[in-house]
Design a protein around this motif. Sequence first.
Motif, PDB file in Angstrom:
ATOM      1  N   THR A 171       1.305  -1.278  -0.088  1.00 46.02           N
ATOM      2  CA  THR A 171       0.245  -0.407   0.098  1.00 46.02           C
ATOM      3  C   THR A 171       1.065   1.404  -0.032  1.00 46.02           C
ATOM      4  O   THR A 171       0.390   2.106  -0.471  1.00 46.02           O
ATOM      5  CB  THR A 171      -0.780   0.033   1.123  1.00 46.02           C
ATOM      6  OG1 THR A 171      -1.711  -1.055   1.473  1.00 46.02           O
ATOM      7  CG2 THR A 171      -1.958   1.299   1.845  1.00 46.02           C
ATOM      8  N   THR A 172       1.909   1.222   0.740  1.00 40.83           N
ATOM      9  CA  THR A 172       3.185   2.153   0.758  1.00 40.83           C
ATOM     10  C   THR A 172       3.969   2.562   0.025  1.00 40.83           C
ATOM     11  O   THR A 172       4.738   3.492  -0.102  1.00 40.83           O
ATOM     12  CB  THR A 172       3.283   2.270   2.671  1.00 40.83           C
ATOM     13  OG1 THR A 172       3.900   2.031   2.844  1.00 40.83           O
ATOM     14  CG2 THR A 172       2.404   2.792   3.237  1.00 40.83           C
ATOM     15  N   CYS A 203       1.072  -3.297  -6.070  1.00 46.26           N
ATOM     16  CA  CYS A 203       1.941  -2.005  -5.901  1.00 46.26           C
ATOM     17  C   CYS A 203       1.492  -0.201  -5.878  1.00 46.26           C
ATOM     18  O   CYS A 203       1.257  -0.254  -6.691  1.00 46.26           O
ATOM     19  CB  CYS A 203       2.900  -2.944  -6.422  1.00 46.26           C
ATOM     20  SG  CYS A 203       3.631  -5.148  -5.959  1.00 46.26           S
ATOM     21  N   HIS A 204       2.078  -0.051  -5.069  1.00 43.86           N
ATOM     22  CA  HIS A 204       1.956   1.583  -5.480  1.00 43.86           C
ATOM     23  C   HIS A 204       3.416   1.950  -5.263  1.00 43.86           C
ATOM     24  O   HIS A 204       4.628   1.176  -5.679  1.00 43.86           O
ATOM     25  CB  HIS A 204       1.546   2.157  -3.822  1.00 43.86           C
ATOM     26  CG  HIS A 204      -0.265   2.039  -4.093  1.00 43.86           C
ATOM     27  ND1 HIS A 204      -0.310   2.893  -4.486  1.00 43.86           N
ATOM     28  CD2 HIS A 204      -0.554   1.155  -3.219  1.00 43.86           C
ATOM     29  CE1 HIS A 204      -1.855   2.527  -4.664  1.00 43.86           C
ATOM     30  NE2 HIS A 204      -1.984   1.861  -4.467  1.00 43.86           N
ATOM     31  N   GLY A 208       8.923   4.039  -6.442  1.00 44.48           N
ATOM     32  CA  GLY A 208       9.430   3.501  -7.965  1.00 44.48           C
ATOM     33  C   GLY A 208       9.554   2.458  -8.437  1.00 44.48           C
ATOM     34  O   GLY A 208       9.578   1.944  -9.527  1.00 44.48           O
ATOM     35  N   LEU A 209       9.469   1.700  -7.352  1.00 47.76           N
ATOM     36  CA  LEU A 209       9.701   0.174  -7.897  1.00 47.76           C
ATOM     37  C   LEU A 209       7.811  -0.464  -8.238  1.00 47.76           C
ATOM     38  O   LEU A 209       7.938  -1.647  -7.969  1.00 47.76           O
ATOM     39  CB  LEU A 209      10.113  -0.166  -6.344  1.00 47.76           C
ATOM     40  CG  LEU A 209      11.257   0.233  -6.332  1.00 47.76           C
ATOM     41  CD1 LEU A 209      12.091  -0.492  -4.757  1.00 47.76           C
ATOM     42  CD2 LEU A 209      13.010  -0.342  -7.379  1.00 47.76           C
ATOM     43  N   GLY A 233      -2.553   6.996  -9.496  1.00 48.11           N
ATOM     44  CA  GLY A 233      -2.700   6.022  -8.450  1.00 48.11           C
ATOM     45  C   GLY A 233      -2.450   7.089  -7.862  1.00 48.11           C
ATOM     46  O   GLY A 233      -1.846   8.050  -7.723  1.00 48.11           O
ATOM     47  N   GLU A 234      -3.020   6.829  -5.913  1.00 46.77           N
ATOM     48  CA  GLU A 234      -3.089   7.516  -5.544  1.00 46.77           C
ATOM     49  C   GLU A 234      -1.542   8.126  -5.187  1.00 46.77           C
ATOM     50  O   GLU A 234      -0.182   6.895  -5.439  1.00 46.77           O
ATOM     51  CB  GLU A 234      -2.945   6.608  -3.485  1.00 46.77           C
ATOM     52  CG  GLU A 234      -4.401   6.785  -3.391  1.00 46.77           C
ATOM     53  CD  GLU A 234      -4.595   7.845  -2.547  1.00 46.77           C
ATOM     54  OE1 GLU A 234      -6.064   7.255  -2.000  1.00 46.77           O
ATOM     55  OE2 GLU A 234      -4.548   8.379  -1.751  1.00 46.77           O
ATOM     56  N   ARG A 235      -1.054   9.118  -4.406  1.00 48.79           N
ATOM     57  CA  ARG A 235       0.046   9.670  -4.768  1.00 48.79           C
ATOM     58  C   ARG A 235       1.371   9.385  -5.602  1.00 48.79           C
ATOM     59  O   ARG A 235       0.987  10.116  -6.897  1.00 48.79           O
ATOM     60  CB  ARG A 235       1.092   8.483  -3.565  1.00 48.79           C
ATOM     61  CG  ARG A 235       0.342   9.261  -2.004  1.00 48.79           C
ATOM     62  CD  ARG A 235       1.003   8.010  -1.012  1.00 48.79           C
ATOM     63  NE  ARG A 235       1.676   6.850  -0.764  1.00 48.79           N
ATOM     64  CZ  ARG A 235       1.177   5.772  -1.151  1.00 48.79           C
ATOM     65  NH1 ARG A 235      -0.611   6.454  -0.814  1.00 48.79           N
ATOM     66  NH2 ARG A 235       0.952   4.936  -1.729  1.00 48.79           N
TER      67      ARG A 235
END
Length: 387
Positions: A171-172, A203-204, A208-209, A233-235
């Motif tokens: 999530t993060t 994955c977020h 950058g991964l 997506g988010e952030r």
Amino acid sequence: MSKKIHIFDTTLRDGEQVPGCKLNTSEKLLIAAQLDTMGVDVIEAGFPISSPGDFNSVVEISKIVKNATVCGLSRAVEKDIKTAAEALRYAKFPRIHTGIGTSDCHIQKKFNATREQIIERAVGAVKLAKSFVEDVEFYAEDAGRTDNEFLAKVIQAVVHAGATVVNIPDTTGYCMPHEYGAKIRYLVENVKGIENVHISAHCHNDLGLATANSIAAVENGATQVECTINGLGERAGNTALEEVVMIIDNRKKGQFHTDIQTRMLRGMSQMVSQKMCMMVQANKAIVGDNAFAHSSGIHQDGVIKSRETYEIIDPKDVGVDVSSIVLTARSGRSALAYRAKNIGINLTKVELDQVYAEFLEVADRKKEVNNDDIKIIVEKVLSPARA
Ligand code: KIV
Ligand code: ZN
């Protein structure tokens, strides 16, 4: 035999969480129809409890999608799950996506609960969702920062309760590829019956991964990847669908495949970019304007001789007509001759030398030399001789 990797598109749910990217129902319907045609396996159509507009979008998308599973998000909350079930009532293949945070950070700071209480809520949510639809996906929010032993306990409990898909979100965007891959492997090796359900990577991209982590998950046993068009997506965004699909197509052939019609990728990217008012950066992998553009002399000379010298993907495979040779002050004679030929001007070697000197003058003044500039340069340098 090549293993199919299911593509779960969440452009209309996680992707739409980008500030300023709100879509109305008719825009969502256009995107959903195109995703369905392109071959995604699951479309996460929205979070029905979140607003009447989102509820309505999930209802309408459920009516028009012909092939893909339509999925609605919910928290592990009774009202959320019932509302998601209601919104999905017209879907040919409905899926409820429910879940709860499993990291100590979420358990303590968000829920003020214990690990045991979280497992109880997770199981309750899956059982309730299961009373409405057969296909239930469970997400362990912040699984990326959840210790593997506890994560395996949660996943074991929800598999036992009837989950058909277990989603392991980073999530993060915290994990490194080797850690995320090892997490998936740990679940494969420690959860009984996991071979009967899909393991999903979500994955977020905070470090950058996201794409690298999703591929690591696939290499370690995940059979579904959750992603968005253009990585929205988010952030910092989610895993980019076009990247995962082309990595599998380009580097994992024979081992894995998806059902995505890759020639629709560029068009899909442009449609989402336009509807969401989010420009795609020019150097974005696969779908950016410069993904198949060559501007330095050395590269241009190579590509003109043989495309494979500097391209690992045939642009046609992702819906881009041709590689482009961009004329700048870094371009060489072969690029200028190539571009001139494309507009019907065949230059001899001597003529090319003469025109090239003037071309460099113009290129130093301009960012890019276009076809009109080429005509003017040729006219200026050669017309007395050619007349
Ligand atoms: O990132 C996340 O954890 C999510 C879940 C709600 C699936 O988007
Ligand atoms: Zn997410």
